[in-house]
Design a protein around this motif. Structure first.
Motif, PDB file in Angstrom:
ATOM      1  N   ASP A   1       0.797  -1.209   0.000  1.00  0.00           N
ATOM      2  CA  ASP A   1       0.000   0.000   0.000  1.00  0.00           C
ATOM      3  C   ASP A   1       0.841   1.275   0.000  1.00  0.00           C
ATOM      4  O   ASP A   1       0.292   2.340  -0.164  1.00  0.00           O
ATOM      5  CB  ASP A   1      -0.890   0.041   1.232  1.00  0.00           C
ATOM      6  N   VAL A   2       2.138   1.178   0.268  1.00  0.00           N
ATOM      7  CA  VAL A   2       2.960   2.374   0.377  1.00  0.00           C
ATOM      8  C   VAL A   2       4.001   2.381  -0.745  1.00  0.00           C
ATOM      9  O   VAL A   2       4.608   1.372  -1.035  1.00  0.00           O
ATOM     10  CB  VAL A   2       3.703   2.429   1.722  1.00  0.00           C
ATOM     11  N   LYS A   3       4.179   3.556  -1.319  1.00  0.00           N
ATOM     12  CA  LYS A   3       5.120   3.677  -2.433  1.00  0.00           C
ATOM     13  C   LYS A   3       6.471   4.234  -2.010  1.00  0.00           C
ATOM     14  O   LYS A   3       7.466   4.016  -2.664  1.00  0.00           O
ATOM     15  CB  LYS A   3       4.513   4.541  -3.524  1.00  0.00           C
ATOM     16  N   ARG A   4       6.483   4.976  -0.932  1.00  0.00           N
ATOM     17  CA  ARG A   4       7.723   5.608  -0.468  1.00  0.00           C
ATOM     18  C   ARG A   4       8.049   5.124   0.946  1.00  0.00           C
ATOM     19  O   ARG A   4       7.190   5.069   1.806  1.00  0.00           O
ATOM     20  CB  ARG A   4       7.567   7.133  -0.483  1.00  0.00           C
ATOM     21  N   GLY A   5       9.298   4.812   1.169  1.00  0.00           N
ATOM     22  CA  GLY A   5       9.733   4.352   2.491  1.00  0.00           C
ATOM     23  C   GLY A   5      10.180   5.505   3.366  1.00  0.00           C
ATOM     24  O   GLY A   5      10.217   6.661   2.947  1.00  0.00           O
ATOM     25  N   LYS A   6      10.520   5.174   4.586  1.00  0.00           N
ATOM     26  CA  LYS A   6      11.028   6.157   5.529  1.00  0.00           C
ATOM     27  C   LYS A   6      12.301   6.770   4.956  1.00  0.00           C
ATOM     28  O   LYS A   6      13.060   6.050   4.310  1.00  0.00           O
ATOM     29  CB  LYS A   6      11.334   5.492   6.873  1.00  0.00           C
ATOM     30  N   PRO A   7      12.522   8.048   5.115  1.00  0.00           N
ATOM     31  CA  PRO A   7      11.922   8.991   6.055  1.00  0.00           C
ATOM     32  C   PRO A   7      10.641   9.677   5.560  1.00  0.00           C
ATOM     33  O   PRO A   7      10.117  10.557   6.235  1.00  0.00           O
ATOM     34  CB  PRO A   7      13.021  10.022   6.283  1.00  0.00           C
ATOM     35  N   ASP A   8      10.122   9.282   4.411  1.00  0.00           N
ATOM     36  CA  ASP A   8       8.849   9.834   3.967  1.00  0.00           C
ATOM     37  C   ASP A   8       7.763   9.431   4.974  1.00  0.00           C
ATOM     38  O   ASP A   8       7.754   8.291   5.451  1.00  0.00           O
ATOM     39  CB  ASP A   8       8.498   9.284   2.581  1.00  0.00           C
ATOM     40  N   PRO A   9       6.846  10.323   5.316  1.00  0.00           N
ATOM     41  CA  PRO A   9       5.819  10.002   6.326  1.00  0.00           C
ATOM     42  C   PRO A   9       4.675   9.114   5.820  1.00  0.00           C
ATOM     43  O   PRO A   9       3.811   8.725   6.600  1.00  0.00           O
ATOM     44  CB  PRO A   9       5.285  11.376   6.731  1.00  0.00           C
ATOM     45  N   GLU A  10       4.703   8.741   4.548  1.00  0.00           N
ATOM     46  CA  GLU A  10       3.581   8.005   3.968  1.00  0.00           C
ATOM     47  C   GLU A  10       3.194   6.761   4.768  1.00  0.00           C
ATOM     48  O   GLU A  10       2.004   6.500   4.996  1.00  0.00           O
ATOM     49  CB  GLU A  10       3.903   7.604   2.526  1.00  0.00           C
ATOM     50  N   ILE A  11       4.154   5.989   5.224  1.00  0.00           N
ATOM     51  CA  ILE A  11       3.840   4.742   5.928  1.00  0.00           C
ATOM     52  C   ILE A  11       3.070   4.987   7.229  1.00  0.00           C
ATOM     53  O   ILE A  11       2.122   4.283   7.553  1.00  0.00           O
ATOM     54  CB  ILE A  11       5.104   3.890   6.167  1.00  0.00           C
ATOM     55  N   PHE A  12       3.449   6.031   7.949  1.00  0.00           N
ATOM     56  CA  PHE A  12       2.754   6.352   9.201  1.00  0.00           C
ATOM     57  C   PHE A  12       1.373   6.946   8.929  1.00  0.00           C
ATOM     58  O   PHE A  12       0.414   6.645   9.643  1.00  0.00           O
ATOM     59  CB  PHE A  12       3.589   7.304  10.057  1.00  0.00           C
ATOM     60  N   LEU A  13       1.276   7.765   7.910  1.00  0.00           N
ATOM     61  CA  LEU A  13      -0.026   8.343   7.552  1.00  0.00           C
ATOM     62  C   LEU A  13      -0.994   7.250   7.108  1.00  0.00           C
ATOM     63  O   LEU A  13      -2.170   7.261   7.474  1.00  0.00           O
ATOM     64  CB  LEU A  13       0.144   9.395   6.465  1.00  0.00           C
ATOM     65  N   ARG A  14      -0.499   6.289   6.355  1.00  0.00           N
ATOM     66  CA  ARG A  14      -1.348   5.177   5.897  1.00  0.00           C
ATOM     67  C   ARG A  14      -1.793   4.318   7.081  1.00  0.00           C
ATOM     68  O   ARG A  14      -2.951   3.906   7.161  1.00  0.00           O
ATOM     69  CB  ARG A  14      -0.600   4.337   4.865  1.00  0.00           C
ATOM     70  N   ALA A  15      -0.879   4.065   8.002  1.00  0.00           N
ATOM     71  CA  ALA A  15      -1.231   3.267   9.183  1.00  0.00           C
ATOM     72  C   ALA A  15      -2.320   3.961   9.996  1.00  0.00           C
ATOM     73  O   ALA A  15      -3.288   3.323  10.429  1.00  0.00           O
ATOM     74  CB  ALA A  15       0.002   3.023  10.040  1.00  0.00           C
ATOM     75  N   ALA A  16      -2.184   5.268  10.191  1.00  0.00           N
ATOM     76  CA  ALA A  16      -3.201   6.017  10.940  1.00  0.00           C
ATOM     77  C   ALA A  16      -4.541   5.970  10.215  1.00  0.00           C
ATOM     78  O   ALA A  16      -5.590   5.816  10.849  1.00  0.00           O
ATOM     79  CB  ALA A  16      -2.748   7.465  11.126  1.00  0.00           C
ATOM     80  N   GLU A  17      -4.495   6.076   8.906  1.00  0.00           N
ATOM     81  CA  GLU A  17      -5.729   6.016   8.116  1.00  0.00           C
ATOM     82  C   GLU A  17      -6.405   4.651   8.278  1.00  0.00           C
ATOM     83  O   GLU A  17      -7.618   4.564   8.448  1.00  0.00           O
ATOM     84  CB  GLU A  17      -5.384   6.263   6.648  1.00  0.00           C
ATOM     85  N   LEU A  18      -5.620   3.594   8.243  1.00  0.00           N
ATOM     86  CA  LEU A  18      -6.177   2.239   8.349  1.00  0.00           C
ATOM     87  C   LEU A  18      -6.846   1.980   9.688  1.00  0.00           C
ATOM     88  O   LEU A  18      -7.799   1.202   9.763  1.00  0.00           O
ATOM     89  CB  LEU A  18      -5.087   1.198   8.100  1.00  0.00           C
ATOM     90  N   ILE A  19      -6.344   2.599  10.745  1.00  0.00           N
ATOM     91  CA  ILE A  19      -6.968   2.388  12.059  1.00  0.00           C
ATOM     92  C   ILE A  19      -7.903   3.539  12.440  1.00  0.00           C
ATOM     93  O   ILE A  19      -8.400   3.593  13.554  1.00  0.00           O
ATOM     94  CB  ILE A  19      -5.910   2.139  13.163  1.00  0.00           C
TER      95      ILE A  19
END
Length: 82
Positions: A1-19
Motif C-alpha cells: 500500500d505504500v510507495k515511499r519508504g522512511k523517512p517519507d511520512p507516507e507509511i505512518f499516515l497510511r497506518a493512521a488512516e487504516l486504524i
C-alpha cells in the motif's frame, strides 16, 4: 500500500488512516533516525529509543528519548498506567 519508504511520512499516515486515528493522536516508538523523521513528518508524537550505533542528536524533535522501552511512562502521555 505504500510507495515511499522512511523517512517519507507516507507509511505512518497510511497506518493512521487504516486504524481511523488522526496522526496527532498517534504515539510512535522509533529507534532509527529515518523513522523519527517519518513519524514527525506525519505530525505524530514520537518516543525515540536510542541505540549504541546512533548519536543522540539524530533523534532531534522527539518528545522523549529513552534508553529502553521499559523507561516509558504511559501516564506522561495521558495513557493508563501498567
Amino acid at each position: 500500500d505504500v510507495k515511499r519508504g522512511k523517512p517519507d511520512p507516507e507509511i505512518f499516515l497510511r497506518a493512521a488512516e487504516l486504524i481511523d486515528v488522526h496522526p496527532k493522536d498517534c504515539l510512535v516508538f522509533e529507534d532509527a533516525p529515518a523513522g523519527v523523521q517519518s513519524s514527525l513528518g506525519a505530525g505524530m508524537r514520537c518516543i525515540g529509543l536510542k541505540n549504541e550505533h546512533t548519536e543522540a542528536s539524530k533523534y532531534d524533535g522527539v518528545d522523549e528519548l529513552l534508553g529502553s522501552i521499559t523507561e516509558f511512562d504511559p501516564v506522561k502521555y495521558g495513557l493508563p498506567a501498567y
